[in-house]
Design a protein around this motif. Structure first.
Motif, PDB file in Angstrom:
ATOM      1  N   VAL A 129     -92.706  65.227  10.971  1.00 15.77           N
ATOM      2  CA  VAL A 129     -91.206  65.837  10.799  1.00 15.77           C
ATOM      3  C   VAL A 129     -90.315  64.820  11.309  1.00 15.77           C
ATOM      4  CG1 VAL A 129     -89.891  67.666  11.858  1.00 15.77           C
ATOM      5  CG2 VAL A 129     -92.222  68.207  11.208  1.00 15.77           C
ATOM      6  N   LYS A 130     -90.547  64.036  12.366  1.00 11.48           N
ATOM      7  CA  LYS A 130     -89.362  63.130  12.774  1.00 11.48           C
ATOM      8  C   LYS A 130     -89.286  61.974  11.639  1.00 11.48           C
ATOM      9  CE  LYS A 130     -89.371  64.240  17.647  1.00 11.48           C
ATOM     10  NZ  LYS A 130     -87.878  64.610  17.554  1.00 11.48           N
ATOM     11  N   MET A 131     -90.494  61.686  10.954  1.00 15.27           N
ATOM     12  CA  MET A 131     -90.463  60.421  10.056  1.00 15.27           C
ATOM     13  C   MET A 131     -89.678  61.130   8.943  1.00 15.27           C
ATOM     14  SD  MET A 131     -91.838  57.665  11.255  1.00 15.27           S
ATOM     15  CE  MET A 131     -91.744  56.867   9.476  1.00 15.27           C
ATOM     16  N   ALA A 132     -90.077  62.345   8.505  1.00 14.34           N
ATOM     17  CA  ALA A 132     -89.304  62.797   7.311  1.00 14.34           C
ATOM     18  C   ALA A 132     -87.785  63.014   7.535  1.00 14.34           C
ATOM     19  CB  ALA A 132     -89.735  64.215   6.961  1.00 14.34           C
ATOM     20  N   ALA A 133     -87.453  63.255   8.723  1.00 14.22           N
ATOM     21  CA  ALA A 133     -86.140  63.241   9.140  1.00 14.22           C
ATOM     22  C   ALA A 133     -85.285  61.889   9.100  1.00 14.22           C
ATOM     23  CB  ALA A 133     -85.969  63.864  10.497  1.00 14.22           C
ATOM     24  N   ALA A 134     -86.135  61.057   9.461  1.00 15.60           N
ATOM     25  CA  ALA A 134     -85.620  59.573   9.259  1.00 15.60           C
ATOM     26  C   ALA A 134     -85.118  59.252   7.883  1.00 15.60           C
ATOM     27  CB  ALA A 134     -86.541  58.485   9.914  1.00 15.60           C
ATOM     28  N   GLY A 135     -86.239  59.838   6.974  1.00 17.76           N
ATOM     29  CA  GLY A 135     -85.903  59.731   5.410  1.00 17.76           C
ATOM     30  C   GLY A 135     -84.785  60.108   4.895  1.00 17.76           C
ATOM     31  N   ILE A 136     -84.591  61.700   5.436  1.00 20.67           N
ATOM     32  CA  ILE A 136     -83.168  62.291   5.201  1.00 20.67           C
ATOM     33  C   ILE A 136     -82.106  61.488   5.798  1.00 20.67           C
ATOM     34  CG2 ILE A 136     -82.075  64.322   5.610  1.00 20.67           C
ATOM     35  CD1 ILE A 136     -84.660  65.773   5.908  1.00 20.67           C
ATOM     36  N   LYS A 137     -82.072  61.103   6.948  1.00 18.20           N
ATOM     37  CA  LYS A 137     -80.912  60.456   7.385  1.00 18.20           C
ATOM     38  C   LYS A 137     -80.465  59.097   6.522  1.00 18.20           C
ATOM     39  CE  LYS A 137     -79.929  63.319  10.414  1.00 18.20           C
ATOM     40  NZ  LYS A 137     -78.413  63.933  10.423  1.00 18.20           N
ATOM     41  N   VAL A 138     -81.557  58.570   6.129  1.00 18.27           N
ATOM     42  CA  VAL A 138     -81.494  57.403   5.089  1.00 18.27           C
ATOM     43  C   VAL A 138     -80.485  57.653   3.934  1.00 18.27           C
ATOM     44  CG1 VAL A 138     -82.387  55.411   3.588  1.00 18.27           C
ATOM     45  CG2 VAL A 138     -83.570  56.053   5.691  1.00 18.27           C
ATOM     46  N   ARG A 139     -80.914  58.897   3.284  1.00 18.19           N
ATOM     47  CA  ARG A 139     -80.361  59.323   2.135  1.00 18.19           C
ATOM     48  C   ARG A 139     -78.845  59.776   2.541  1.00 18.19           C
ATOM     49  NH1 ARG A 139     -83.074  60.187  -2.500  1.00 18.19           N
ATOM     50  NH2 ARG A 139     -80.888  59.907  -3.268  1.00 18.19           N
ATOM     51  N   GLU A 140     -78.601  60.228   3.728  1.00 15.44           N
ATOM     52  CA  GLU A 140     -77.270  60.557   4.273  1.00 15.44           C
ATOM     53  C   GLU A 140     -76.363  59.558   4.814  1.00 15.44           C
ATOM     54  OE1 GLU A 140     -78.392  65.211   5.924  1.00 15.44           O
ATOM     55  OE2 GLU A 140     -78.149  63.530   7.340  1.00 15.44           O
ATOM     56  N   GLU A 141     -77.091  58.058   4.532  1.00 13.67           N
ATOM     57  CA  GLU A 141     -76.495  57.065   5.116  1.00 13.67           C
ATOM     58  C   GLU A 141     -75.880  56.893   6.603  1.00 13.67           C
ATOM     59  OE1 GLU A 141     -73.470  55.735   2.386  1.00 13.67           O
ATOM     60  OE2 GLU A 141     -74.623  56.289   0.659  1.00 13.67           O
ATOM     61  N   SER A 142     -76.915  57.609   7.397  1.00  9.72           N
ATOM     62  CA  SER A 142     -76.752  57.641   8.773  1.00  9.72           C
ATOM     63  C   SER A 142     -77.912  56.767   9.614  1.00  9.72           C
ATOM     64  CB  SER A 142     -76.736  59.132   9.512  1.00  9.72           C
ATOM     65  OG  SER A 142     -76.843  59.362  10.699  1.00  9.72           O
ATOM     66  N   ILE A 143     -77.342  55.428   9.601  1.00  2.75           N
ATOM     67  CA  ILE A 143     -78.250  54.678  10.084  1.00  2.75           C
ATOM     68  C   ILE A 143     -78.381  54.857  11.624  1.00  2.75           C
ATOM     69  CG2 ILE A 143     -76.582  52.819  11.083  1.00  2.75           C
ATOM     70  CD1 ILE A 143     -79.975  52.173   9.522  1.00  2.75           C
TER      71      ILE A 143
END
Length: 214
Positions: A129-143
């Motif tokens: 779940v946390k890895m997928a959340a990291a992918g979402i944050k990439v798309r949100e441009e939140s490094i």
């Protein structure tokens, strides 16, 4: 439609497939270029991936959403001995590997609830779940969000590895998972990506072994 499906399912590029052969810390799964494969090839992919804040319709709440009026089925809890039979687990891996990070997160969250957060399998799913959340944050441009979720995923996978005392869990090697979490936290990512277009942003694939025959 056929060309769009082919584009979504195309094999990763050379840069995505390979790590540095000179780096002994790169898992063999990455060095040898694990071939992309759909785990549930008959399952239909959404027509877009939801990226919060980008203007894409919420999949469930918006009448334009790709899953509007499609109530998700309650998944069966994940069991280590039967992971290859768990469609929710495999579907989320397909979503993740194809760049549908919000959908992978949604699928794994429901699987986590069905499995139980206090179980070892539940803890493992929490890391995904946390890895997928990291992918979402990439798309949100939140490094900052990318690094926070990826680092947290690495900690979870380390805990599962220590408790299970195995090299792999539910088909995925801990070496690969730890590499994935570490790399996700370190990379620089492109910006101004097309909203809604699924895009694999990580240089690794989460392909379980052996690949289940479904």
């Amino acid at each position: 439609m056929a060309s769009k499906k082919a584009d979504l399912e195309k094999e990763p590029t050379g840069r995505e497939k390979r790590g540095s052969d000179k780096d002994k810390n790169v898992p063999l799964e990455v060095q040898r270029g694990v071939r992309f494969v759909r785990l549930l090839p008959a399952a239909e992919m959404p027509r877009y991936t939801h990226v919060p804040g980008s203007g894409t319709p919420h999949p469930y709440r918006d009448p334009r959403g790709h899953s509007y009026n499609k109530r998700p089925q309650n998944p069966k809890g994940l069991k280590e001995a039967q992971w290859a039979e768990n469609r929710s687990y495999l579907m989320a891996l397909d979503y993740f590997n194809l760049g549908f990070y919000w959908e992978a997160h949604d699928e794994w969250e429901r699987l986590l609830r069905a499995t139980g957060a206090d179980t070892l399998c539940g803890l493992f799913v929490k890391g995904l779940v946390k890895m997928a959340a990291a992918g979402i944050k990439v798309r949100e441009e939140s490094i900052h969000g990318v690094r926070r979720h990826a680092a947290s995923a690495g900690e979870v996978f380390a805990d599962v590895a220590a408790e299970s005392d195995q090299d792999k869990f539910c088909g995925l090697s801990f070496t690969l998972l730890q590499f994935a979490a570490d790399r996700a936290a370190q990379l620089a990512y492109p910006t101004a990506l097309e909203p809604g277009r699924p895009l694999r942003v990580f240089p690794f694939l989460l392909i379980p072994e052996p690949v289940p025959l479904i």
